[in-house]
Design a protein around this motif. Structure first.
Motif, PDB file in Angstrom:
ATOM      1  N   GLN A 437       0.836  -1.199   0.000  1.00  0.00           N
ATOM      2  CA  GLN A 437       0.000   0.000   0.000  1.00  0.00           C
ATOM      3  C   GLN A 437       0.869   1.247   0.000  1.00  0.00           C
ATOM      4  OE1 GLN A 437      -2.356  -0.313   3.540  1.00  0.00           O
ATOM      5  NE2 GLN A 437      -3.401  -2.160   2.806  1.00  0.00           N
ATOM      6  N   THR A 439       0.485   5.318   0.974  1.00  0.00           N
ATOM      7  CA  THR A 439      -0.385   6.392   1.456  1.00  0.00           C
ATOM      8  C   THR A 439       0.440   7.655   1.525  1.00  0.00           C
ATOM      9  OG1 THR A 439       0.143   5.741   3.690  1.00  0.00           O
ATOM     10  CG2 THR A 439      -1.948   4.949   2.800  1.00  0.00           C
ATOM     11  N   ASP A 441       0.704  11.621   3.361  1.00  0.00           N
ATOM     12  CA  ASP A 441       0.296  12.623   4.349  1.00  0.00           C
ATOM     13  C   ASP A 441       0.981  13.896   3.957  1.00  0.00           C
ATOM     14  OD1 ASP A 441      -1.383  11.763   6.296  1.00  0.00           O
ATOM     15  OD2 ASP A 441       0.215  10.615   7.333  1.00  0.00           O
TER      16      ASP A 441
END
Ligand code: HEM
Ligand code: ATP
Ligand code: MG
Lengths: 462, 181
Positions: A437, A439, A441
């Motif tokens: 995965q 991700t 931020d």
């Protein structure tokens, strides 16, 4: 038209009795037959009515279907008469032209549709009594009431009654975009091919360097041992020399030795030589590791999955890419020393890290933070996962941009600088090839952290 | 053939030869329904042919004459029931021209199973009209009688000549030439 009957019947009273009886019988039979016929006709009428009602229902369904199909078409469909006055629009056409779907509009199509001289000629060739039709299409543009122009592909066919024409307008904005993207893709493919050629060259060179580096290293190590031996020997001579000087014998020999020491600056050499050798070995070690990094990096082709130590992949990537970030950022590493291995493909993982580090460096270069650029790479265990984080204190990514960064070809960078493929590749490699995965931020103005999670390799019980 | 044609035929025979003759030919012709015809029904044309033949046998009047007389009578009947067709046509020629395109077309609306001839009217000159009859029922004589009836109705001085034409696919063909004097 209705049936006719004889007005003047033969006067019945003049007929003989048996004839009268016969006629009566015939009349009765004729009447019965007429009644049968009437019933039969009534039934036929009823059935015809049913058929008609069924036809009406079917017709109605057909009409609903047609109008659903008409409206559901993604192309703009416009019905006009042969003077090009709009008769009907489907939903897409109404959206495309930005005019209401009212049949009473009756405005000429040409108020909305036009283009180059050729396009206009193409359109007007399809109007009036001398109109001609074929399968051709033409590119033109729709001008909306607010003046906005949209590129469209136009085709036109005859409906076959009442001089009606069906105009099909296909919005080709997307198509033009795709064309542009295709061009970009071709461009980046070229780039990739160049990179590959370069990689092959680099790996050849690395291979060539590898062999001499090996024996130069061996030789330097040999000299180190040799030095140690010679220094030991010299040191063993020292008490002898001092004793001879003390006894004041063989003065000419000791003087010659002292002179030799002086002349050759031997004390200095003895002191510096180990450092020089140490430094050479260190340098050689560095060269060797760069060479091996280049070799490893330029062989991403071996697609076979293997157990990979992410930390060592990171080390390799960093040493290969140092040039691209060292002038914009300091690097901070926070590696988990006993990180579990993952199943993966080192070449691909290099690519992922390179892309993320490249993006971080770009973001820092763009914002040039006053405290200086910082790229932080960390690894850690996280349950069943192994996590890699790459943070920067660059521009950051705003909300709207964040939604699109993984789209292939999405870039905010100047043409020629970014192709917008970096993160698309990252995504594909991490999600698709590694079952992991990605991700992100980010705070605009503060920086960005990309987190990669990979499933850790199955632990084997020894 | 419509029942009405049979019934009118019987009433003509009643009138011309008497009820006994009518009853006789009904028996002689061996009709499927013993001669009970309902006006709106449809019956085999062969029965009409048999009836006319029996009438000929009974009276010795030639078949052609019988049919022509019947035609004339029939036109009178049509006239009584459908005055509008006759009123809307100012002349014989106009009426004859309208039969194929108007009158027989209306017949078919009411009786889709009606069996009608092909009638081709051609205006040769202002005073000459040609009408070509063609039918598998072979009733050019009936047509001629109908024409005579129409001529009588319009009261014009007309010279009617009839030319037999060769059969086409087993259909009888005849040309009627009407010249206004
Ligand atoms: C001069 C004028 C007319 C001519 C020459 C003519 C001719 C004919 C002929 C020859 C037939 C027999 C069928 C056949 O031969 O195939 C026929 C049938 C018939 N015609 Fe006419 N006709 C005329 C006018 C009219 C008019 C004015 C009407 C009614 C308003 C009419 C109604 C009928 C009907 C109901 C039939 C019987 C159809 C059947 O038996 O199925 N005709 N006509
Ligand atoms: N670390 C980051 N900080 C700020 N923005 C970023 C960062 N990483 C990616 N982006 C944004 O995401 C966009 C897409 O990145 P991506 O790597 O896919 O393409 P690119 O860097 O523009 O081009 P390429 O990588 O093909 O040379 C960038 O243009 C940039 O706007
Ligand atoms: Mg990038």
């Amino acid at each position: 038209m209705r049936p006719v009957y004889t007005r003047e019947e033969v006067t019945l009273t003049n007929l003989p009795y048996d004839t009268l009886v016969k006629r009566l019988a015939r009349e009765r039979n004729a009447r019965l037959e007429a009644e049968n016929l009437l019933e039969q006709k009534s039934l036929e009428l009823y059935e015809k009515n049913q058929d008609l009602a069924a036809s009406l229902v079917m017709f109605d369904k057909e009409r609903t279907l047609m109008s659903a199909v008409f409206n559901a078409r993604s192309s703009g469909l416009v019905l006009t008469d042969n003077a090009l006055r709009i008769v009907r629009l489907n939903l897409s056409a109404s959206t495309l032209l930005d005019v209401p779907q009212k049949p009473e509009l009756a405005a000429p199509l040409t108020t909305f549709l036009g283009g180059s001289e050729d396009t206009n000629a193409w359109i007007s060739a399809r109007s009036g009594p001398q109109a001609r039709f074929d399968d051709s299409t033409v590119e033109g543009e729709v001008t909306r009431p607010d003046g906005e122009k949209l590129p469209v592909r136009i085709s036109c066919t005859e409906i076959g009654h009442d001089g009606l024409l069906l105009w099909i307008l296909v919005d080709i904005r997307q198509h033009l975009l795709i064309e542009a993207e295709k061009e970009l893709l071709e461009h980046s493919l070229n780039q990739a091919q160049k990179m590959e050629a370069l990689g092959t060259l680099a790996s050849g060179v690395a291979h060539e360097i590898n062999t001499p580096i090996q024996y130069v290293g061996d030789n330097v190590k040999f000299f180190q041992e040799f030095y140690d031996g010679v220094v030991g020997l010299l040191k063993a001579y020292d008490p002898l020399r001092e004793a001879v000087i003390e006894k004041n014998i063989l003065a000419d020999l000791t003087t010659a030795i002292a002179e030799q020491y002086e002349e050759g600056d031997i004390d200095f050499l003895l002191e510096e030589a180990p450092v020089a050798i140490e430094q050479s070995l260190h340098g050689l070690q560095q060269v060797a590791s760069i060479v091996s990094a280049i070799r490893e990096f330029s062989h991403p082709g071996d697609a076979e999955l293997q157990t990979v130590d992410i930390n060592s992949v990171i080390e390799t990537t960093l040493s290969v890419s140092r040039n691209s970030w060292k002038h914009v950022a300091e690097l901070e590493q926070d590696m988990d020393e006993d990180l579990p291995e993952i199943i993966g493909q080192p070449g691909d993982l290099h690519q992922v890290l390179l892309n993320l580090i490249g993006n971080a460096a770009d973001a820092i270069e763009e914002s040039s933070p006053s405290a200086g650029g910082q790229i932080r790479i960390g690894t850690r265990k996280a349950g069943k996962w192994v996590e890699v984080s790459i943070s920067d204190n660059g521009t950051g990514i705003d909300e709207a941009t964040r939604e699109r960064i993984f789209d292939p070809f999405f870039t905010t960078k100047a043409p020629g600088k970014g192709t917008g493929q970096g993160l698309a590749i990252v995504y594909k490699i991490v999600h698709v090839k590694h079952g992991g995965q990605v991700t992100v931020d980010s705070k605009p103005g503060e920086g960005t952290t990309f987190r990669l999670k990979f499933p850790r390799a199955q632990q084997t019980n020894h | 053939m419509k029942g009405i044609v049979f019934n009118e035929f019987f009433s003509l025979v009643d009138e011309a030869f008497g009820a006994e003759v009518t009853e006789k030919i009904i028996v002689d012709a061996e009709l499927a329904n013993d001669g009970a015809y309902t006006g709106v029904g449809n019956y085999d044309t062969a029965e009409m042919v048999r009836l006319v033949k029996c009438l000929h046998a009974e009276t010795n009047v030639p078949v052609a004459d019988l049919l022509q007389t019947f035609g004339k009578h029939l036109l009178g009947i049509f006239k009584a029931g459908h005055t509008a067709y006759f009123e809307s046509c100012k002349s014989l020629f106009e009426f004859v021209r309208s039969v194929e395109d108007q009158i027989h077309v209306d017949v078919l609306k009411l009786y889709p199973d009606a069996e009608l001839p092909h009638l081709t009217a051609t205006q040769v000159s202002s005073d000459e009209l040609s009408l070509v009859y063609r039918s598998s029922r072979r009733m050019a004589d009936l047509a001629e009688g109908l024409l005579w009836g129409a001529i009588d109705h319009y009261g014009e001085t007309i010279e009617l000549t009839r030319t037999e034409l060769p059969d086409v696919d087993g259909d009888q063909c005849a040309q009627f030439t009407l010249v206004r004097r």
